[in-house]
Design a protein around this motif. Structure first.
Motif, mmCIF file in Angstrom:
data_model
loop_
_atom_site.group_PDB
_atom_site.id
_atom_site.type_symbol
_atom_site.label_atom_id
_atom_site.label_comp_id
_atom_site.label_asym_id
_atom_site.label_seq_id
_atom_site.Cartn_x
_atom_site.Cartn_y
_atom_site.Cartn_z
ATOM 1 N N ASP A 112 -12.191 1.211 14.975
ATOM 2 C CA ASP A 112 -12.351 1.111 13.516
ATOM 3 C C ASP A 112 -11.312 1.968 12.805
ATOM 4 O O ASP A 112 -10.758 1.564 11.769
ATOM 5 N N TRP A 113 -11.068 3.143 13.335
ATOM 6 C CA TRP A 113 -10.079 4.044 12.714
ATOM 7 C C TRP A 113 -8.684 3.430 12.795
ATOM 8 O O TRP A 113 -7.931 3.469 11.810
ATOM 9 N N ALA A 114 -8.340 2.870 13.941
ATOM 10 C CA ALA A 114 -7.025 2.244 14.086
ATOM 11 C C ALA A 114 -6.898 1.069 13.110
ATOM 12 O O ALA A 114 -5.848 0.891 12.466
ATOM 13 N N GLU A 115 -7.956 0.265 12.973
ATOM 14 C CA GLU A 115 -7.960 -0.862 12.030
ATOM 15 C C GLU A 115 -7.812 -0.356 10.593
ATOM 16 O O GLU A 115 -7.068 -0.929 9.789
ATOM 17 N N PHE A 116 -8.525 0.704 10.283
ATOM 18 C CA PHE A 116 -8.445 1.290 8.942
ATOM 19 C C PHE A 116 -7.014 1.740 8.641
ATOM 20 O O PHE A 116 -6.485 1.501 7.543
ATOM 21 N N LEU A 117 -6.361 2.397 9.608
ATOM 22 C CA LEU A 117 -4.990 2.863 9.404
ATOM 23 C C LEU A 117 -4.026 1.692 9.213
ATOM 24 O O LEU A 117 -3.121 1.750 8.354
ATOM 25 N N GLU A 119 -4.808 -1.265 7.965
ATOM 26 C CA GLU A 119 -5.101 -1.810 6.633
ATOM 27 C C GLU A 119 -4.455 -0.943 5.551
ATOM 28 O O GLU A 119 -3.884 -1.458 4.588
ATOM 29 N N GLN A 120 -4.559 0.362 5.720
ATOM 30 C CA GLN A 120 -3.944 1.268 4.741
ATOM 31 C C GLN A 120 -2.428 1.090 4.716
ATOM 32 O O GLN A 120 -1.813 1.093 3.631
ATOM 33 N N GLN A 121 -1.820 0.905 5.868
ATOM 34 C CA GLN A 121 -0.374 0.698 5.931
ATOM 35 C C GLN A 121 0.012 -0.608 5.228
ATOM 36 O O GLN A 121 0.988 -0.654 4.481
ATOM 37 N N ARG A 122 -0.803 -1.668 5.469
ATOM 38 C CA ARG A 122 -0.533 -2.964 4.824
ATOM 39 C C ARG A 122 -0.654 -2.834 3.299
ATOM 40 O O ARG A 122 0.211 -3.298 2.551
ATOM 41 N N LEU A 123 -1.699 -2.146 2.842
ATOM 42 C CA LEU A 123 -1.878 -1.946 1.398
ATOM 43 C C LEU A 123 -0.730 -1.124 0.810
ATOM 44 O O LEU A 123 -0.265 -1.411 -0.303
ATOM 45 N N LYS A 124 -0.279 -0.139 1.542
ATOM 46 C CA LYS A 124 0.843 0.681 1.072
ATOM 47 C C LYS A 124 2.099 -0.178 0.914
ATOM 48 O O LYS A 124 2.823 -0.055 -0.093
ATOM 49 N N GLU A 125 2.336 -1.041 1.892
ATOM 50 C CA GLU A 125 3.509 -1.917 1.815
ATOM 51 C C GLU A 125 3.402 -2.870 0.622
ATOM 52 O O GLU A 125 4.404 -3.106 -0.068
ATOM 53 N N GLU A 126 2.197 -3.401 0.353
ATOM 54 C CA GLU A 126 2.006 -4.279 -0.802
ATOM 55 C C GLU A 126 2.309 -3.533 -2.088
ATOM 56 O O GLU A 126 2.993 -4.046 -2.984
ATOM 57 N N VAL A 127 1.797 -2.322 -2.193
ATOM 58 C CA VAL A 127 2.025 -1.527 -3.409
ATOM 59 C C VAL A 127 3.511 -1.221 -3.545
ATOM 60 O O VAL A 127 4.078 -1.299 -4.656
ATOM 61 N N ASP A 128 4.165 -0.895 -2.450
ATOM 62 C CA ASP A 128 5.597 -0.620 -2.497
ATOM 63 C C ASP A 128 6.381 -1.862 -2.953
ATOM 64 O O ASP A 128 7.325 -1.754 -3.753
ATOM 65 N N GLU A 129 5.985 -3.053 -2.460
ATOM 66 C CA GLU A 129 6.652 -4.291 -2.872
ATOM 67 C C GLU A 129 6.444 -4.550 -4.356
ATOM 68 O O GLU A 129 7.383 -4.887 -5.086
ATOM 69 N N GLU A 130 5.195 -4.394 -4.822
ATOM 70 C CA GLU A 130 4.909 -4.606 -6.245
ATOM 71 C C GLU A 130 5.709 -3.622 -7.091
ATOM 72 O O GLU A 130 6.227 -3.971 -8.156
#
Length: 154
Positions: A112-117, A119-130
């Motif tokens: 779960d922790w690895a999945e959470f990390l 997901e956080q990385q994916r969200l960070k990349e989305e925010v960086d793209e936006e």
């Protein structure tokens, strides 16, 4: 006459320079005064101090030793109890670590922790793209406004 002068000179010299008889008499007087007047008082003081020390050793030392022994016994009992409790906690922890259920739960938590990390990385990349898109749009608008301003100022 010469003999008398030599005798007088010798007598004067012995009286002026030879102080041994006077010093001897003073020492004898001091010793006699000390022994008679202060000797007994000093002895009494020393005897009183000795008596006080002996009484203190007889009364205080055994009581203090008993008290110290009792306190050491209490401390020893408390330490034994604390060691026993620590051993029980360690045993429970060891049993819990060896439990298959706990191992499975720990693996699940790690996944779960690895999945959470991720997901956080994916969200960070989305925010960086936006953010990059927004900066690009603002830069484009700024360039257009700058051109418009340049046209009006000419």
């Amino acid at each position: 006459m010469m003999e008398k002068i030599a005798k007088d000179v010798g007598d004067i010299q012995s009286r002026l320079l030879d102080h041994r008889p006077v010093i001897g008499a003073e020492v004898r007087y001091f010793v006699r005064e000390f022994e008679e007047k202060r000797g007994l008082r000093e002895i009494r003081l020393l005897e009183n101090v000795n008596k006080t020390v002996l009484e203190t050793n007889e009364q205080m030392l055994p009581a203090n030793l008993q008290e110290v022994s009792q306190k050491l016994s209490d401390i020893s009992k408390r330490l034994e109890a604390a060691n026993h409790m620590a051993e029980r906690v360690q045993q429970r922890e060891l049993e819990a670590q060896q439990s298959p259920q706990l191992q499975a739960n720990m693996e699940k938590l790690k996944e779960d922790w690895a999945e959470f990390l991720k997901e956080q990385q994916r969200l960070k990349e989305e925010v960086d793209e936006e953010h990059a898109k927004a900066v690009g749009e603002i830069s484009t608008r700024f360039s257009e406004k700058k051109k418009d301003l340049a046209q009006f100022s000419l």
